[in-house]
Design an enzyme around this catalytic site. Sequence first.
Site, PDB file in Angstrom:
ATOM      1  N   LEU A   9      28.714   6.165 -30.477  1.00 22.32           N
ATOM      2  CA  LEU A   9      27.733   6.109 -29.401  1.00 22.32           C
ATOM      3  C   LEU A   9      27.829   4.827 -28.579  1.00 22.32           C
ATOM      4  O   LEU A   9      26.888   4.472 -27.871  1.00 22.32           O
ATOM      5  CB  LEU A   9      26.317   6.285 -29.950  1.00 22.32           C
ATOM      6  CG  LEU A   9      26.008   7.689 -30.494  1.00 22.32           C
ATOM      7  CD1 LEU A   9      24.565   7.777 -30.960  1.00 22.32           C
ATOM      8  CD2 LEU A   9      26.276   8.767 -29.454  1.00 22.32           C
ATOM      9  N   CYS A  10      28.962   4.166 -28.648  1.00 22.41           N
ATOM     10  CA  CYS A  10      29.212   3.009 -27.789  1.00 22.41           C
ATOM     11  C   CYS A  10      29.863   3.493 -26.498  1.00 22.41           C
ATOM     12  O   CYS A  10      30.924   4.134 -26.542  1.00 22.41           O
ATOM     13  CB  CYS A  10      30.134   2.030 -28.513  1.00 22.41           C
ATOM     14  SG  CYS A  10      30.914   0.807 -27.439  1.00 22.41           S
TER      15      CYS A  10
END
Length: 223
Positions: A9-10
């Site tokens: 989720l970066c």
Amino acid sequence: MRRLHHHPLCPFSRKVRLCLGEKRLDAELIEEKPWERPPHLLALNPAGNLPVLCEAENGPTVADAQAIAEYLDEAHPDPGLLGPDPKARAEARRLTAWFDHKFFDEVTRHLWGQKLWSRLAGGPPPDSRVLRAGKANIHTHLTYIAWLAERRRWLAGNSLSLADLAAAAQLSVIDYSGDVPWNDHPLAKDWYARLKSRPAFRPLLADTAPGITPPPHYADLDF
């Protein structure tokens, strides 16, 4: 085999994963928790940031999403993601910087940072004032995406470029928490739907975070 140290989720990790996917390059994905500052990650990148790309044995280790993207475009030029000529490359880089920096600082940091990243890292609960700022700012950026999409086939011109991937990577993590007002910006929504339907994008839609469920439309290719 090349390895990509990343977090699912970066947004900057996602930008590089999209580059790899568009270029049809395989990589072993090694999930990291950068907030824990693990020694092996600091050894690869003293800044402790993600992503970090490690090429096959005797190959380079490259840190920073933009540095990795530019490296991949030079080392594996087909398909090119920065445009065919200096003018096109300048525009692709300008817009990539817009989303990597301006969009991230005004929108992603406020929404994703408060609702997803802080929770994953065990940080404090969301600040409602920061969330309101991010939700207000995102409209300006979606309006700009719509303006570009109305005048060009892709954001930087007639060809898919790193600008599209950078923008989609930022929006994708905000969309995971359901905070993109797509219905207020149909042209931006249509552009994103085209990105989301590309094979390179599909692995991102399978990513999950413990205890955080995305909205039903998140992984729907038909939106």
